[in-house]
Design an enzyme around this catalytic site. Sequence first.
Site, PDB file in Angstrom:
ATOM      1  N   ASP A  11     -82.955 119.525 -11.140  1.00  0.00           N
ATOM      2  CA  ASP A  11     -82.145 120.682 -10.761  1.00  0.00           C
ATOM      3  C   ASP A  11     -81.710 121.429 -12.024  1.00  0.00           C
ATOM      4  O   ASP A  11     -80.713 121.107 -12.652  1.00  0.00           O
ATOM      5  CB  ASP A  11     -80.921 120.221  -9.959  1.00  0.00           C
ATOM      6  N   GLY A  64     -78.166 122.264   1.451  1.00  0.00           N
ATOM      7  CA  GLY A  64     -76.945 122.767   2.071  1.00  0.00           C
ATOM      8  C   GLY A  64     -77.169 123.158   3.521  1.00  0.00           C
ATOM      9  O   GLY A  64     -76.665 124.177   3.979  1.00  0.00           O
ATOM     10  N   ALA A  65     -77.905 122.314   4.254  1.00  0.00           N
ATOM     11  CA  ALA A  65     -78.342 122.715   5.595  1.00  0.00           C
ATOM     12  C   ALA A  65     -77.583 122.036   6.727  1.00  0.00           C
ATOM     13  O   ALA A  65     -77.958 122.159   7.897  1.00  0.00           O
ATOM     14  CB  ALA A  65     -79.841 122.433   5.729  1.00  0.00           C
ATOM     15  N   GLU A 121     -85.478 123.602  -8.498  1.00  0.00           N
ATOM     16  CA  GLU A 121     -84.638 124.570  -7.770  1.00  0.00           C
ATOM     17  C   GLU A 121     -84.513 125.859  -8.571  1.00  0.00           C
ATOM     18  O   GLU A 121     -84.278 125.836  -9.774  1.00  0.00           O
ATOM     19  CB  GLU A 121     -83.252 123.965  -7.505  1.00  0.00           C
ATOM     20  N   SER A 172     -78.557 110.658  -4.831  1.00  0.00           N
ATOM     21  CA  SER A 172     -78.044 111.526  -5.906  1.00  0.00           C
ATOM     22  C   SER A 172     -77.712 110.690  -7.148  1.00  0.00           C
ATOM     23  O   SER A 172     -77.655 109.454  -7.078  1.00  0.00           O
ATOM     24  CB  SER A 172     -76.781 112.240  -5.427  1.00  0.00           C
ATOM     25  N   HIS A 187     -73.590 123.774  -0.363  1.00  0.00           N
ATOM     26  CA  HIS A 187     -73.298 122.372  -0.054  1.00  0.00           C
ATOM     27  C   HIS A 187     -71.922 122.218   0.596  1.00  0.00           C
ATOM     28  O   HIS A 187     -71.048 123.048   0.408  1.00  0.00           O
ATOM     29  CB  HIS A 187     -73.321 121.539  -1.345  1.00  0.00           C
ATOM     30  N   ASP A 245     -82.128 113.125  -5.687  1.00  0.00           N
ATOM     31  CA  ASP A 245     -81.592 114.426  -5.280  1.00  0.00           C
ATOM     32  C   ASP A 245     -80.778 115.030  -6.433  1.00  0.00           C
ATOM     33  O   ASP A 245     -79.927 114.343  -7.020  1.00  0.00           O
ATOM     34  CB  ASP A 245     -80.692 114.181  -4.055  1.00  0.00           C
ATOM     35  N   HIS A 246     -81.024 116.285  -6.757  1.00  0.00           N
ATOM     36  CA  HIS A 246     -80.272 116.996  -7.813  1.00  0.00           C
ATOM     37  C   HIS A 246     -80.231 116.255  -9.145  1.00  0.00           C
ATOM     38  O   HIS A 246     -79.154 116.105  -9.747  1.00  0.00           O
ATOM     39  CB  HIS A 246     -78.841 117.305  -7.350  1.00  0.00           C
TER      40      HIS A 246
HETATM   41  P1  13P Z   1     -75.100 119.537   3.006  1.00  0.00           P
HETATM   42  O1  13P Z   1     -73.850 119.431   2.195  1.00  0.00           O
HETATM   43  O2  13P Z   1     -75.156 120.827   3.770  1.00  0.00           O
HETATM   44  O3  13P Z   1     -75.326 118.355   3.875  1.00  0.00           O
HETATM   45  O4  13P Z   1     -76.322 119.606   1.963  1.00  0.00           O
HETATM   46  C1  13P Z   1     -76.802 118.415   1.376  1.00  0.00           C
HETATM   47  C2  13P Z   1     -77.749 118.689   0.261  1.00  0.00           C
HETATM   48  O5  13P Z   1     -78.233 119.780   0.026  1.00  0.00           O
HETATM   49  C3  13P Z   1     -78.104 117.522  -0.562  1.00  0.00           C
HETATM   50  O6  13P Z   1     -78.953 117.858  -1.616  1.00  0.00           O
HETATM   51  O1  G3H Z   2     -76.061 117.884  -2.710  1.00  0.00           O
HETATM   52  C1  G3H Z   2     -75.485 116.859  -2.987  1.00  0.00           C
HETATM   53  C2  G3H Z   2     -75.376 115.749  -2.031  1.00  0.00           C
HETATM   54  O2  G3H Z   2     -74.506 116.068  -0.971  1.00  0.00           O
HETATM   55  C3  G3H Z   2     -74.970 114.508  -2.757  1.00  0.00           C
HETATM   56  O3  G3H Z   2     -73.637 114.558  -3.100  1.00  0.00           O
HETATM   57  O4  G3H Z   2     -73.550 114.120  -5.572  1.00  0.00           O
HETATM   58  O5  G3H Z   2     -71.576 113.627  -4.065  1.00  0.00           O
HETATM   59  O6  G3H Z   2     -73.635 112.202  -3.984  1.00  0.00           O
HETATM   60  P1  G3H Z   2     -73.054 113.564  -4.255  1.00  0.00           P
HETATM   61 ZN    ZN Z   3     -78.568 119.815  -2.362  1.00  0.00          ZN
END
Ligand code: 13P
Ligand code: G3H
Ligand code: ZN
Length: 308
Positions: free
Chosen positions: A104, A211-212, A134, A50, A180, A82-83
């Site tokens: 995102d 968010g799985a 997304e 992230s 999440h 990620d995101h």
């Molecule tokens: P969780 O918080 O359910 O593990 O989701 C993580 C996620 O979607 C990271 O992009």
């Molecule tokens: O979806 C987000 C991930 O759980 C990463 O979280 O932005 O706190 O690193 P973070």
């Molecule tokens: Zn996510």
Amino acid sequence: MALRTNQELLSLAKRGGYAVGAFNMNNLEILQAIVSAGEAEKSPAIIAVSEGAIQYAGLAYIVSMVRIASDQTPVPLSLHLDHGKDLDIIRSCVENGFTSVMIDGSHLEFQENMAITKKVVEMAKKRGVSVEAELGRLKGIEDKVSVSEREAFLTDPQAAEEFAKKTEVDALAIAIGTSHGAYKFKGEVKLDFERLKEIARRVDIPLVLHGASGVPQAVLERAERFGAKLPGAKGIPDDTIQMAISLGIAKINIDTDLRLSFIGAIREVLTNKPEEFDPRKILGPGREAIKQTVQTKMRLFGSSGKAI
Ligand code: 13P
Ligand code: G3H
Ligand code: ZN
């Protein structure tokens, strides 16, 4: 082995009817845990990073660690942002060795989300980097939410079709009721599978479930036994995940379960051995706990045995 792109890993998963786990990494121990789980399960894995992880560990450290991991293992790995929300960070990931990035724009209006996503696709594709976008917002479905409120934040299948065609992204994250973190549902677990079916019917590219995390009971209990306070924590049950995969989900994001596993193991050492001050004796069990959790996910997602 050289890093793969998400496009490579996910097109195989979509064809094979399984999902590849995207596991969030913030430090050496988490990376080693994911890679050794992949080796034990002969499973591919997506190393998800992230913007917060980049801020914490540094882009150069992350890229170097993941490259070394990939060079030393037969496990097919990709390095994925990620995101991604900041175009400058996305650009530096694209230019510095990431093989996949997520843009995102889910908080933006449809047209704005499309516009920023197209910009990232143009930037990334030149370098052979995959792009995930997304559409829809991850909020969870509360019992009291009306149908019209639900329509406003879950992914609209027709919009998803148009979005995927016009942006030419490689993968699309959708909102069907997950959220999440460790508190996904207050009451009954509810995901909108009819919506997922309709999206999968209209959209050709691999679909992504954020968010799985499952917030597994044993993991939660261990953390709580050693002092964690997580009242009401609840995740997605395993059979719900399997259903989502059978309906077309090919990438599954997990962070919370890794965090819970890590802190449970660390809390146990700190509680049982207050005289211990060697970080390796404290973080090592955390790393082992994450490895176990990741292996369990790989089996659940059907990716075990899929690394050739
Ligand atoms: P969780 O918080 O359910 O593990 O989701 C993580 C996620 O979607 C990271 O992009
Ligand atoms: O979806 C987000 C991930 O759980 C990463 O979280 O932005 O706190 O690193 P973070
Ligand atoms: Zn996510």
